[in-house]
Design an enzyme around this catalytic site. Structure first.
Site, short mmCIF file in Angstrom:
data_model
loop_
_atom_site.label_atom_id
_atom_site.label_comp_id
_atom_site.label_asym_id
_atom_site.label_seq_id
_atom_site.Cartn_x
_atom_site.Cartn_y
_atom_site.Cartn_z
N LYS A 111 0.86 -1.31 0.07
CA LYS A 111 0.24 0.05 -0.12
C LYS A 111 0.82 1.31 0.07
CE LYS A 111 -4.39 -1.67 1.43
NZ LYS A 111 -5.68 -1.66 2.31
N LYS A 192 -5.08 -9.85 -5.49
CA LYS A 192 -6.02 -10.28 -4.86
C LYS A 192 -7.22 -9.03 -5.52
CE LYS A 192 -6.54 -7.72 -0.64
NZ LYS A 192 -7.26 -7.38 0.81
N LYS A 195 -11.28 -3.62 -3.19
CA LYS A 195 -12.22 -2.70 -3.15
C LYS A 195 -11.68 -1.23 -3.75
CE LYS A 195 -14.04 -3.22 1.71
NZ LYS A 195 -12.91 -3.21 2.24
N1 AQP Z 1 -9.73 -10.83 -2.42
C1 AQP Z 1 -10.03 -11.42 -1.02
N2 AQP Z 1 -10.24 -12.67 -0.87
C2 AQP Z 1 -10.43 -13.24 0.23
N3 AQP Z 1 -10.87 -12.45 1.51
C3 AQP Z 1 -10.44 -11.33 0.97
N4 AQP Z 1 -10.72 -10.25 1.99
C4 AQP Z 1 -10.12 -8.91 1.42
N5 AQP Z 1 -9.96 -9.23 0.05
C5 AQP Z 1 -10.05 -10.35 -0.08
C6 AQP Z 1 -10.95 -10.05 3.58
O1 AQP Z 1 -12.29 -9.39 3.72
C7 AQP Z 1 -12.25 -8.97 5.11
C8 AQP Z 1 -12.43 -7.55 5.15
O2 AQP Z 1 -11.40 -6.73 4.21
P1 AQP Z 1 -10.92 -5.34 4.68
O3 AQP Z 1 -12.25 -4.43 4.41
O4 AQP Z 1 -10.34 -5.15 6.20
O5 AQP Z 1 -9.82 -4.93 3.82
P2 AQP Z 1 -8.84 -5.27 2.97
O6 AQP Z 1 -8.26 -6.60 3.34
O7 AQP Z 1 -7.89 -4.24 2.69
O8 AQP Z 1 -9.85 -5.62 1.42
P3 AQP Z 1 -9.78 -4.94 0.24
O9 AQP Z 1 -11.08 -5.06 -0.40
O10 AQP Z 1 -8.47 -5.13 -0.53
O11 AQP Z 1 -9.77 -3.36 0.54
P4 AQP Z 1 -8.98 -2.06 0.08
O12 AQP Z 1 -8.94 -2.26 -1.27
O13 AQP Z 1 -9.44 -0.86 0.73
O14 AQP Z 1 -7.53 -2.33 0.87
C9 AQP Z 1 -10.86 -9.50 5.69
O15 AQP Z 1 -10.93 -10.50 6.53
C10 AQP Z 1 -9.98 -9.79 4.52
O16 AQP Z 1 -8.96 -10.87 4.69
#
Ligand code: AQP
Length: 326
Positions: A111, A192, A195
Site C-alpha cells: 500500500k 487479490k 475494493k
Molecule cells: N480478495 C479477497 N479474498 C478473500 N478475502 C478477502 N478479504 C479482502 N480481500 C479479499 C478479506 O475481507 C475482510 C475485510 O477486508 P478489509 O475491508 O479489512 O480490507 P482489505 O483486506 O484491505 O480488503 P480490500 O477489499 O482489498 O480493501 P482495500 O482495497 O480498501 O484495501 C478481511 O478479512 C480480508 O481478509
C-alpha cells in the site's frame, strides 16, 4: 462459548472476495459462538477518505452485515470509533512492538509502494488490528488469508505481553476458509480482488446489478487453452473463477470440472453469472430494506454500548498489569 471477533473497512462496496473470504464465515459462526463484528472506520483513515463518503460507507457496511444474515440478537455489531478502548489499547501495544517487525508487513509494503511518504497510521495499522482483537479476549478471527501476517503479529504481541506481565491476553487463532480464502482480481488473477482497485471490472461488489456482474465475469481474464481445469500456477484466471463458482454453489471444484468437461469458457462463465446473481440478489433485497432505517442506527448504538462494556473490563485488567493509572 468461544469468542469471535472480525471487522471490515468501510472503504467502498464490499466485494465477493470480502464476502467469501470473511463475511460468510461471520454468519456461520454466530450459531455457536459469542460473536463481535466491527466496522473498522479507524483503519480506513490510514488512507485519505472523503468524510461524507466515509459516513455513507459505514452505514453501507452495517446494512450489508445485517443483509448477509448477521443477527444483532446473536452478535454485537458496532462501529470501531465509537469504542475508545481500541485506540487506547493500540498505544499500549505499540509500546511493546518493534519497528522491524512492522516493516516486514507485506500489506504495508504494497500500500505504501506508490506514495512518496506513507502515513504513520498505515505503518502501525497491524497494531490497531491486534488491539481490536485482543480487546475482546478473542479466541477465533475469521478473515481472508491476506490477513495471515496480521494475525501472526497479534499472536506474537499477546504472547510477548503475557510473558512479560503474566497472563493478560487470550492468544487468538485465525480462521481461513478453503475456497474463498483469497479471491483474485478478475482482470489480473495474480493480484487479490480489492475494493480500491481502479478497474471496476476487476471485482464484483455485493451491490452490483446483474448487467455489471455479467460484464465483469464475461470479460474476466482466462487463458487460451480453453479447458476448465483447476491449476492456480499455470491457469490462475479459470482457477479463480472455479473457486468463486465452488464457494457460491457449494459444489466441489472437481465436481465442477466434471460438469464442464468438453465445454468452453463461454458456457462456464454464463453459468457463473447465474450462480453469482442467485447468491447475491437476496442480499441486495434485504440491504435496500434496511439501509435507511432507524433500526440500523439503534443496532449500532446498542452494539457500541455492549462493546464498550467488554473493552473497559479488558483495559482495566491491562492497566493493572502495566501499572498504569492509580
Ligand atoms: N480478495 C479477497 N479474498 C478473500 N478475502 C478477502 N478479504 C479482502 N480481500 C479479499 C478479506 O475481507 C475482510 C475485510 O477486508 P478489509 O475491508 O479489512 O480490507 P482489505 O483486506 O484491505 O480488503 P480490500 O477489499 O482489498 O480493501 P482495500 O482495497 O480498501 O484495501 C478481511 O478479512 C480480508 O481478509
Amino acid at each position: 462459548m468461544k469468542r469471535v471477533f472480525s471487522g471490515v473497512q468501510p472503504t467502498g462496496n464490499i466485494h465477493i472476495g470480502n464476502y467469501l473470504g470473511a463475511l460468510k464465515q461471520f454468519v456461520e459462526l454466530q450459531q455457536d459462538h459469542d460473536c463481535v463484528y466491527c466496522i473498522v472506520d479507524l483503519h480506513s483513515i490510514t488512507m485519505p477518505q472523503d468524510p461524507k463518503v466515509l459516513r455513507e460507507n459505514i452505514m453501507d457496511v452495517a446494512a450489508l452485515y445485517l443483509a448477509i444474515g448477521l443477527d444483532p440478537k446473536k452478535s454485537i455489531i458496532f462501529v470501531q470509533s465509537m469504542v475508545p478502548g481500541h485506540t487506547e489499547l493500540a498505544w499500549i501495544l505499540m509500546c511493546n512492538s518493534y519497528t522491524g517487525e512492522l516493516s516486514r508487513m507485506t500489506q504495508f509494503k504494497q500500500k505504501s509502494r506508490d506514495s512518496e511518504s506513507a502515513p504513520t497510521g498505515l505503518f502501525t495499522y497491524p497494531i490497531l488490528m491486534a488491539a481490536d482483537i485482543l480487546l475482546y479476549d478473542t479466541d477465533v478471527v475469521p478473515v481472508g488469508n491476506d490477513q495471515k501476517q496480521h494475525i501472526e503479529i497479534t499472536r506474537d504481541l499477546a504472547e510477548r505481553v503475557n510473558n512479560k506481565y503474566g497472563k493478560t491476553f487470550v492468544v487468538p487463532d485465525g480462521r481461513f476458509l478453503k475456497e474463498g480464502a483469497r479471491i483474485m482480481s478478475l482482470d489480473d488473477p495474480t493480484a487479490k480482488m480489492s475494493k480500491s482497485a481502479e478497474n471496476i471490472h476487476s471485482r464484483i461488489s455485493l451491490l452490483d446489478d446483474t448487467n455489471k456482474i455479467k460484464k465483469s465475469i464475461m470479460r474476466s481474464t482466462t487463458d487460451s487453452e480453453g479447458t476448465i481445469h483447476y491449476d492456480m500456477g499455470s491457469k490462475p484466471g479459470i482457477s479463480n473463477l472455479l473457486n468463486i463458482y465452488s464457494a457460491f454453489s457449494g459444489l466441489g471444484v472437481v465436481e465442477i470440472e466434471k460438469k464442464y468437461e468438453g465445454r468452453g469458457y463461454g458456457d462456464f462463465k454464463k453459468d457463473l453469472v447465474d450462480v453469482t446473481v442467485e447468491a447475491i440478489l437476496p442480499i441486495q433485497q434485504r440491504y435496500h430494506e434496511i439501509r435507511k432505517s432507524q433500526e440500523l442506527i439503534d443496532i449500532l448504538k446498542d452494539g457500541a454500548e455492549k462493546a464498550n462494556t467488554i473493552s473497559e473490563k479488558t483495559l482495566t485488567r491491562v492497566k493493572e498489569k502495566f501499572g498504569l493509572g492509580l
